[in-house]
Design a protein around this motif. Structure first.
Motif, PDB file in Angstrom:
ATOM      1  N   LEU A 101      85.667  10.209  33.534  1.00 10.28           N
ATOM      2  CA  LEU A 101      86.171  11.502  33.074  1.00 10.28           C
ATOM      3  C   LEU A 101      87.688  11.549  32.975  1.00 10.28           C
ATOM      4  CD1 LEU A 101      85.227  14.352  32.269  1.00 10.28           C
ATOM      5  CD2 LEU A 101      85.432  15.011  34.689  1.00 10.28           C
ATOM      6  N   ALA A 102      88.397  10.833  33.837  1.00 12.67           N
ATOM      7  CA  ALA A 102      89.863  10.910  33.862  1.00 12.67           C
ATOM      8  C   ALA A 102      90.501  10.607  32.507  1.00 12.67           C
ATOM      9  CB  ALA A 102      90.429   9.991  34.945  1.00 12.67           C
ATOM     10  N   PRO A 103      90.090   9.556  31.789  1.00 15.55           N
ATOM     11  CA  PRO A 103      90.683   9.291  30.473  1.00 15.55           C
ATOM     12  C   PRO A 103      90.425  10.423  29.469  1.00 15.55           C
ATOM     13  CG  PRO A 103      89.520   7.351  31.278  1.00 15.55           C
ATOM     14  CD  PRO A 103      89.143   8.484  32.178  1.00 15.55           C
ATOM     15  N   VAL A 104      89.301  11.094  29.618  1.00 12.15           N
ATOM     16  CA  VAL A 104      88.979  12.216  28.726  1.00 12.15           C
ATOM     17  C   VAL A 104      89.935  13.376  28.979  1.00 12.15           C
ATOM     18  CG1 VAL A 104      87.205  13.899  28.094  1.00 12.15           C
ATOM     19  CG2 VAL A 104      86.561  11.524  28.577  1.00 12.15           C
ATOM     20  N   LEU A 105      90.171  13.688  30.249  1.00 11.98           N
ATOM     21  CA  LEU A 105      91.091  14.770  30.594  1.00 11.98           C
ATOM     22  C   LEU A 105      92.476  14.474  30.038  1.00 11.98           C
ATOM     23  CD1 LEU A 105      90.104  15.466  34.329  1.00 11.98           C
ATOM     24  CD2 LEU A 105      89.191  16.510  32.256  1.00 11.98           C
ATOM     25  N   GLU A 106      92.911  13.240  30.198  1.00 10.44           N
ATOM     26  CA  GLU A 106      94.248  12.862  29.724  1.00 10.44           C
ATOM     27  C   GLU A 106      94.336  12.931  28.203  1.00 10.44           C
ATOM     28  OE1 GLU A 106      97.413   9.103  30.037  1.00 10.44           O
ATOM     29  OE2 GLU A 106      95.470   9.025  31.073  1.00 10.44           O
ATOM     30  N   ALA A 107      93.321  12.454  27.524  1.00 11.32           N
ATOM     31  CA  ALA A 107      93.350  12.404  26.060  1.00 11.32           C
ATOM     32  C   ALA A 107      93.360  13.796  25.435  1.00 11.32           C
ATOM     33  CB  ALA A 107      92.153  11.603  25.543  1.00 11.32           C
ATOM     34  N   PHE A 108      92.666  14.748  26.048  1.00 11.94           N
ATOM     35  CA  PHE A 108      92.535  16.072  25.453  1.00 11.94           C
ATOM     36  C   PHE A 108      93.443  17.118  26.114  1.00 11.94           C
ATOM     37  CE2 PHE A 108      88.798  13.890  24.012  1.00 11.94           C
ATOM     38  CZ  PHE A 108      88.564  14.407  22.746  1.00 11.94           C
ATOM     39  N   GLY A 109      94.168  16.706  27.138  1.00 12.72           N
ATOM     40  CA  GLY A 109      95.035  17.654  27.829  1.00 12.72           C
ATOM     41  C   GLY A 109      94.271  18.712  28.606  1.00 12.72           C
ATOM     42  N   TRP A 110      93.059  18.366  29.027  1.00 14.29           N
ATOM     43  CA  TRP A 110      92.231  19.302  29.790  1.00 14.29           C
ATOM     44  C   TRP A 110      92.468  19.104  31.289  1.00 14.29           C
ATOM     45  CZ3 TRP A 110      86.875  18.186  27.065  1.00 14.29           C
ATOM     46  CH2 TRP A 110      86.943  18.645  25.739  1.00 14.29           C
ATOM     47  N   SER A 111      92.017  20.072  32.062  1.00 13.51           N
ATOM     48  CA  SER A 111      92.063  19.949  33.522  1.00 13.51           C
ATOM     49  C   SER A 111      90.733  20.403  34.101  1.00 13.51           C
ATOM     50  CB  SER A 111      93.206  20.793  34.097  1.00 13.51           C
ATOM     51  OG  SER A 111      93.037  22.163  33.763  1.00 13.51           O
ATOM     52  N   LEU A 112      90.484  20.001  35.303  1.00 18.39           N
ATOM     53  CA  LEU A 112      89.259  20.429  35.983  1.00 18.39           C
ATOM     54  C   LEU A 112      89.393  21.883  36.417  1.00 18.39           C
ATOM     55  CD1 LEU A 112      88.739  17.253  38.160  1.00 18.39           C
ATOM     56  CD2 LEU A 112      87.100  18.096  36.473  1.00 18.39           C
ATOM     57  N   LEU A 166      85.637  22.653  33.142  1.00 22.58           N
ATOM     58  CA  LEU A 166      86.864  22.165  32.511  1.00 22.58           C
ATOM     59  C   LEU A 166      87.626  23.341  31.912  1.00 22.58           C
ATOM     60  CD1 LEU A 166      85.253  19.138  30.647  1.00 22.58           C
ATOM     61  CD2 LEU A 166      86.728  18.996  32.666  1.00 22.58           C
ATOM     62  N   SER A 167      88.935  23.207  31.799  1.00 28.57           N
ATOM     63  CA  SER A 167      89.745  24.235  31.145  1.00 28.57           C
ATOM     64  C   SER A 167      90.723  23.565  30.194  1.00 28.57           C
ATOM     65  CB  SER A 167      90.507  25.072  32.180  1.00 28.57           C
ATOM     66  OG  SER A 167      91.406  24.273  32.922  1.00 28.57           O
ATOM     67  N   GLY A 168      91.113  24.304  29.165  1.00 26.87           N
ATOM     68  CA  GLY A 168      92.006  23.777  28.140  1.00 26.87           C
ATOM     69  C   GLY A 168      91.550  24.280  26.787  1.00 26.87           C
ATOM     70  N   ASP A 169      92.041  23.664  25.747  1.00 26.51           N
ATOM     71  CA  ASP A 169      91.669  24.040  24.388  1.00 26.51           C
ATOM     72  C   ASP A 169      90.347  23.346  24.048  1.00 26.51           C
ATOM     73  OD1 ASP A 169      91.551  24.923  21.819  1.00 26.51           O
ATOM     74  OD2 ASP A 169      93.128  23.600  21.051  1.00 26.51           O
ATOM     75  N   ILE A 170      89.245  24.006  24.428  1.00 31.08           N
ATOM     76  CA  ILE A 170      87.923  23.401  24.279  1.00 31.08           C
ATOM     77  C   ILE A 170      87.151  24.126  23.180  1.00 31.08           C
ATOM     78  CG2 ILE A 170      85.747  22.869  25.428  1.00 31.08           C
ATOM     79  CD1 ILE A 170      87.273  22.885  28.084  1.00 31.08           C
ATOM     80  N   THR A 171      86.754  23.377  22.178  1.00 26.54           N
ATOM     81  CA  THR A 171      85.933  23.892  21.090  1.00 26.54           C
ATOM     82  C   THR A 171      84.684  23.028  20.984  1.00 26.54           C
ATOM     83  OG1 THR A 171      86.960  22.467  19.427  1.00 26.54           O
ATOM     84  CG2 THR A 171      88.004  24.617  19.830  1.00 26.54           C
ATOM     85  N   ALA A 172      83.734  23.455  20.160  1.00 29.54           N
ATOM     86  CA  ALA A 172      82.528  22.647  19.969  1.00 29.54           C
ATOM     87  C   ALA A 172      82.894  21.268  19.428  1.00 29.54           C
ATOM     88  CB  ALA A 172      81.568  23.362  19.021  1.00 29.54           C
ATOM     89  N   GLU A 173      83.886  21.234  18.538  1.00 26.59           N
ATOM     90  CA  GLU A 173      84.294  19.971  17.938  1.00 26.59           C
ATOM     91  C   GLU A 173      84.968  19.064  18.973  1.00 26.59           C
ATOM     92  OE1 GLU A 173      87.236  20.293  14.849  1.00 26.59           O
ATOM     93  OE2 GLU A 173      86.729  18.343  14.004  1.00 26.59           O
ATOM     94  N   SER A 174      85.891  19.635  19.751  1.00 25.60           N
ATOM     95  CA  SER A 174      86.592  18.801  20.737  1.00 25.60           C
ATOM     96  C   SER A 174      85.646  18.361  21.847  1.00 25.60           C
ATOM     97  CB  SER A 174      87.799  19.541  21.312  1.00 25.60           C
ATOM     98  OG  SER A 174      87.411  20.697  22.036  1.00 25.60           O
ATOM     99  N   ALA A 175      84.674  19.192  22.193  1.00 24.19           N
ATOM    100  CA  ALA A 175      83.696  18.794  23.206  1.00 24.19           C
ATOM    101  C   ALA A 175      82.883  17.608  22.724  1.00 24.19           C
ATOM    102  CB  ALA A 175      82.781  19.965  23.552  1.00 24.19           C
ATOM    103  N   ALA A 176      82.516  17.612  21.444  1.00 22.35           N
ATOM    104  CA  ALA A 176      81.762  16.486  20.880  1.00 22.35           C
ATOM    105  C   ALA A 176      82.603  15.217  20.884  1.00 22.35           C
ATOM    106  CB  ALA A 176      81.304  16.823  19.463  1.00 22.35           C
ATOM    107  N   GLU A 177      83.895  15.352  20.540  1.00 26.51           N
ATOM    108  CA  GLU A 177      84.791  14.192  20.557  1.00 26.51           C
ATOM    109  C   GLU A 177      84.978  13.678  21.983  1.00 26.51           C
ATOM    110  OE1 GLU A 177      88.291  15.724  18.744  1.00 26.51           O
ATOM    111  OE2 GLU A 177      87.483  15.666  16.705  1.00 26.51           O
ATOM    112  N   ALA A 178      85.090  14.612  22.925  1.00 23.55           N
ATOM    113  CA  ALA A 178      85.259  14.218  24.327  1.00 23.55           C
ATOM    114  C   ALA A 178      84.024  13.496  24.844  1.00 23.55           C
ATOM    115  CB  ALA A 178      85.545  15.455  25.176  1.00 23.55           C
TER     116      ALA A 178
END
Length: 262
Positions: A118-129, A96-108
């Motif tokens: 996984l798709a709703p997670v990508l959309e919610a956090f603005g991440w991409s594969l 995954l790529s994007g603004d990924i931190t330990a905290e955001s990974a736990a929330e994801a």
């Protein structure tokens, strides 16, 4: 000759996650011990992973053409499943790529548990594969009519690099997560500390050949992935379970009576 159609395997994906050993030496890989209540490989030490869900195929269909080495939707779905299962089972946001931190990974991870895709997670956090992080390594399909669930599993490699990461077992399908070298896992099995099914043991033996993730990746890219279907060889004194001789594995047979099955 039997007129029954060949059994189709359940599509699955598993991922071998590397990290640098904290004290130097060979890299470590992440393993998990499955709950004894699981139908497949209950109580066994395996790599994180699981079956490919319909939502993985749906997302794979959407993203297949977006990558430089344009992959088939089927392959993309398996890699999506590897990414999803890694986040779900370990809490690590790999592929995954994007603004990924330990905290955001736990929330994801928590959101993934609620959504189941996984798709709703990508959309919610603005991440991409970022599937360039995922390296195809092997494919195992142990066809056996005596096993109720037969998985057609694709193995992938990924690298964390640093060892400074937090992992947490999901406590539903698995009971333990631990880091060890590939040889360390084989030694643990010899001492009876963990149990290994045939494909996991063969893959650990192959992984033990490598002194770094770079070496593992180089071999994976040099040897085309071919489906490994173990066969019983009865030509000798005792039946042996064998695999392809030219697929990168240092050990290609084992006495059938000693093989641990899922």
């Amino acid at each position: 000759m039997s007129s029954e159609p060949a059994r189709e395997g359940i599509p699955a994906a598993t991922i071998v996650i590397f990290r640098n050993a904290t004290s130097g030496g060979p890299p470590e890989v992440l393993m998990t011990v499955r709950s004894r209540d699981m139908v497949f490989a209950g109580g066994m030490a395996v790599f994180p992973g699981g079956r490919v869900d319909p939502a993985d195929f749906e997302l794979g269909q959407k993203v297949a053409g977006e990558f430089a080495d344009a992959m088939t939707p089927d392959e993309a779905a398996h890699q999506v499943a590897a990414v999803r299962e890694t986040l779900e089972e370990t809490g690590l946001a790999l592929g995954l790529s994007g603004d990924i931190t330990a905290e955001s990974a736990a929330e994801a991870r928590a959101l993934l548990e609620r959504e189941g895709a996984l798709a709703p997670v990508l959309e919610a956090f603005g991440w991409s594969l970022d599937l360039d992080q995922i390296v195809p390594f092997a494919r195992w399909f142990p066809k056996n009519e005596r096993i109720p669930r037969v998985y057609d599993t694709r193995f992938y490699l990924a690298n964390l690099g640093t060892g400074a990461v937090e992992i947490e077992v999901d406590a539903t399908e698995n009971t333990r997560l631990f880091w060890t070298t590939a040889q360390g896992a084989l030694d643990m099995a010899e001492r009876g500390e963990i149990k290994l099914i045939f494909p996991t043991r063969r893959n650990l033996e192959r992984l033990a050949l490598f002194g770094s993730f770079a070496e593992a990746r180089a071999q994976a890219e040099a040897i085309p992935v071919r489906t490994i279907v173990p066969q019983v060889d009865t030509s000798g004194g005792k039946p042996m379970l064998t695999i392809l001789e030219d697929a990168g594995y240092p050990v290609t047979s084992e006495l059938l009576e000693t093989v641990a099955r899922g």
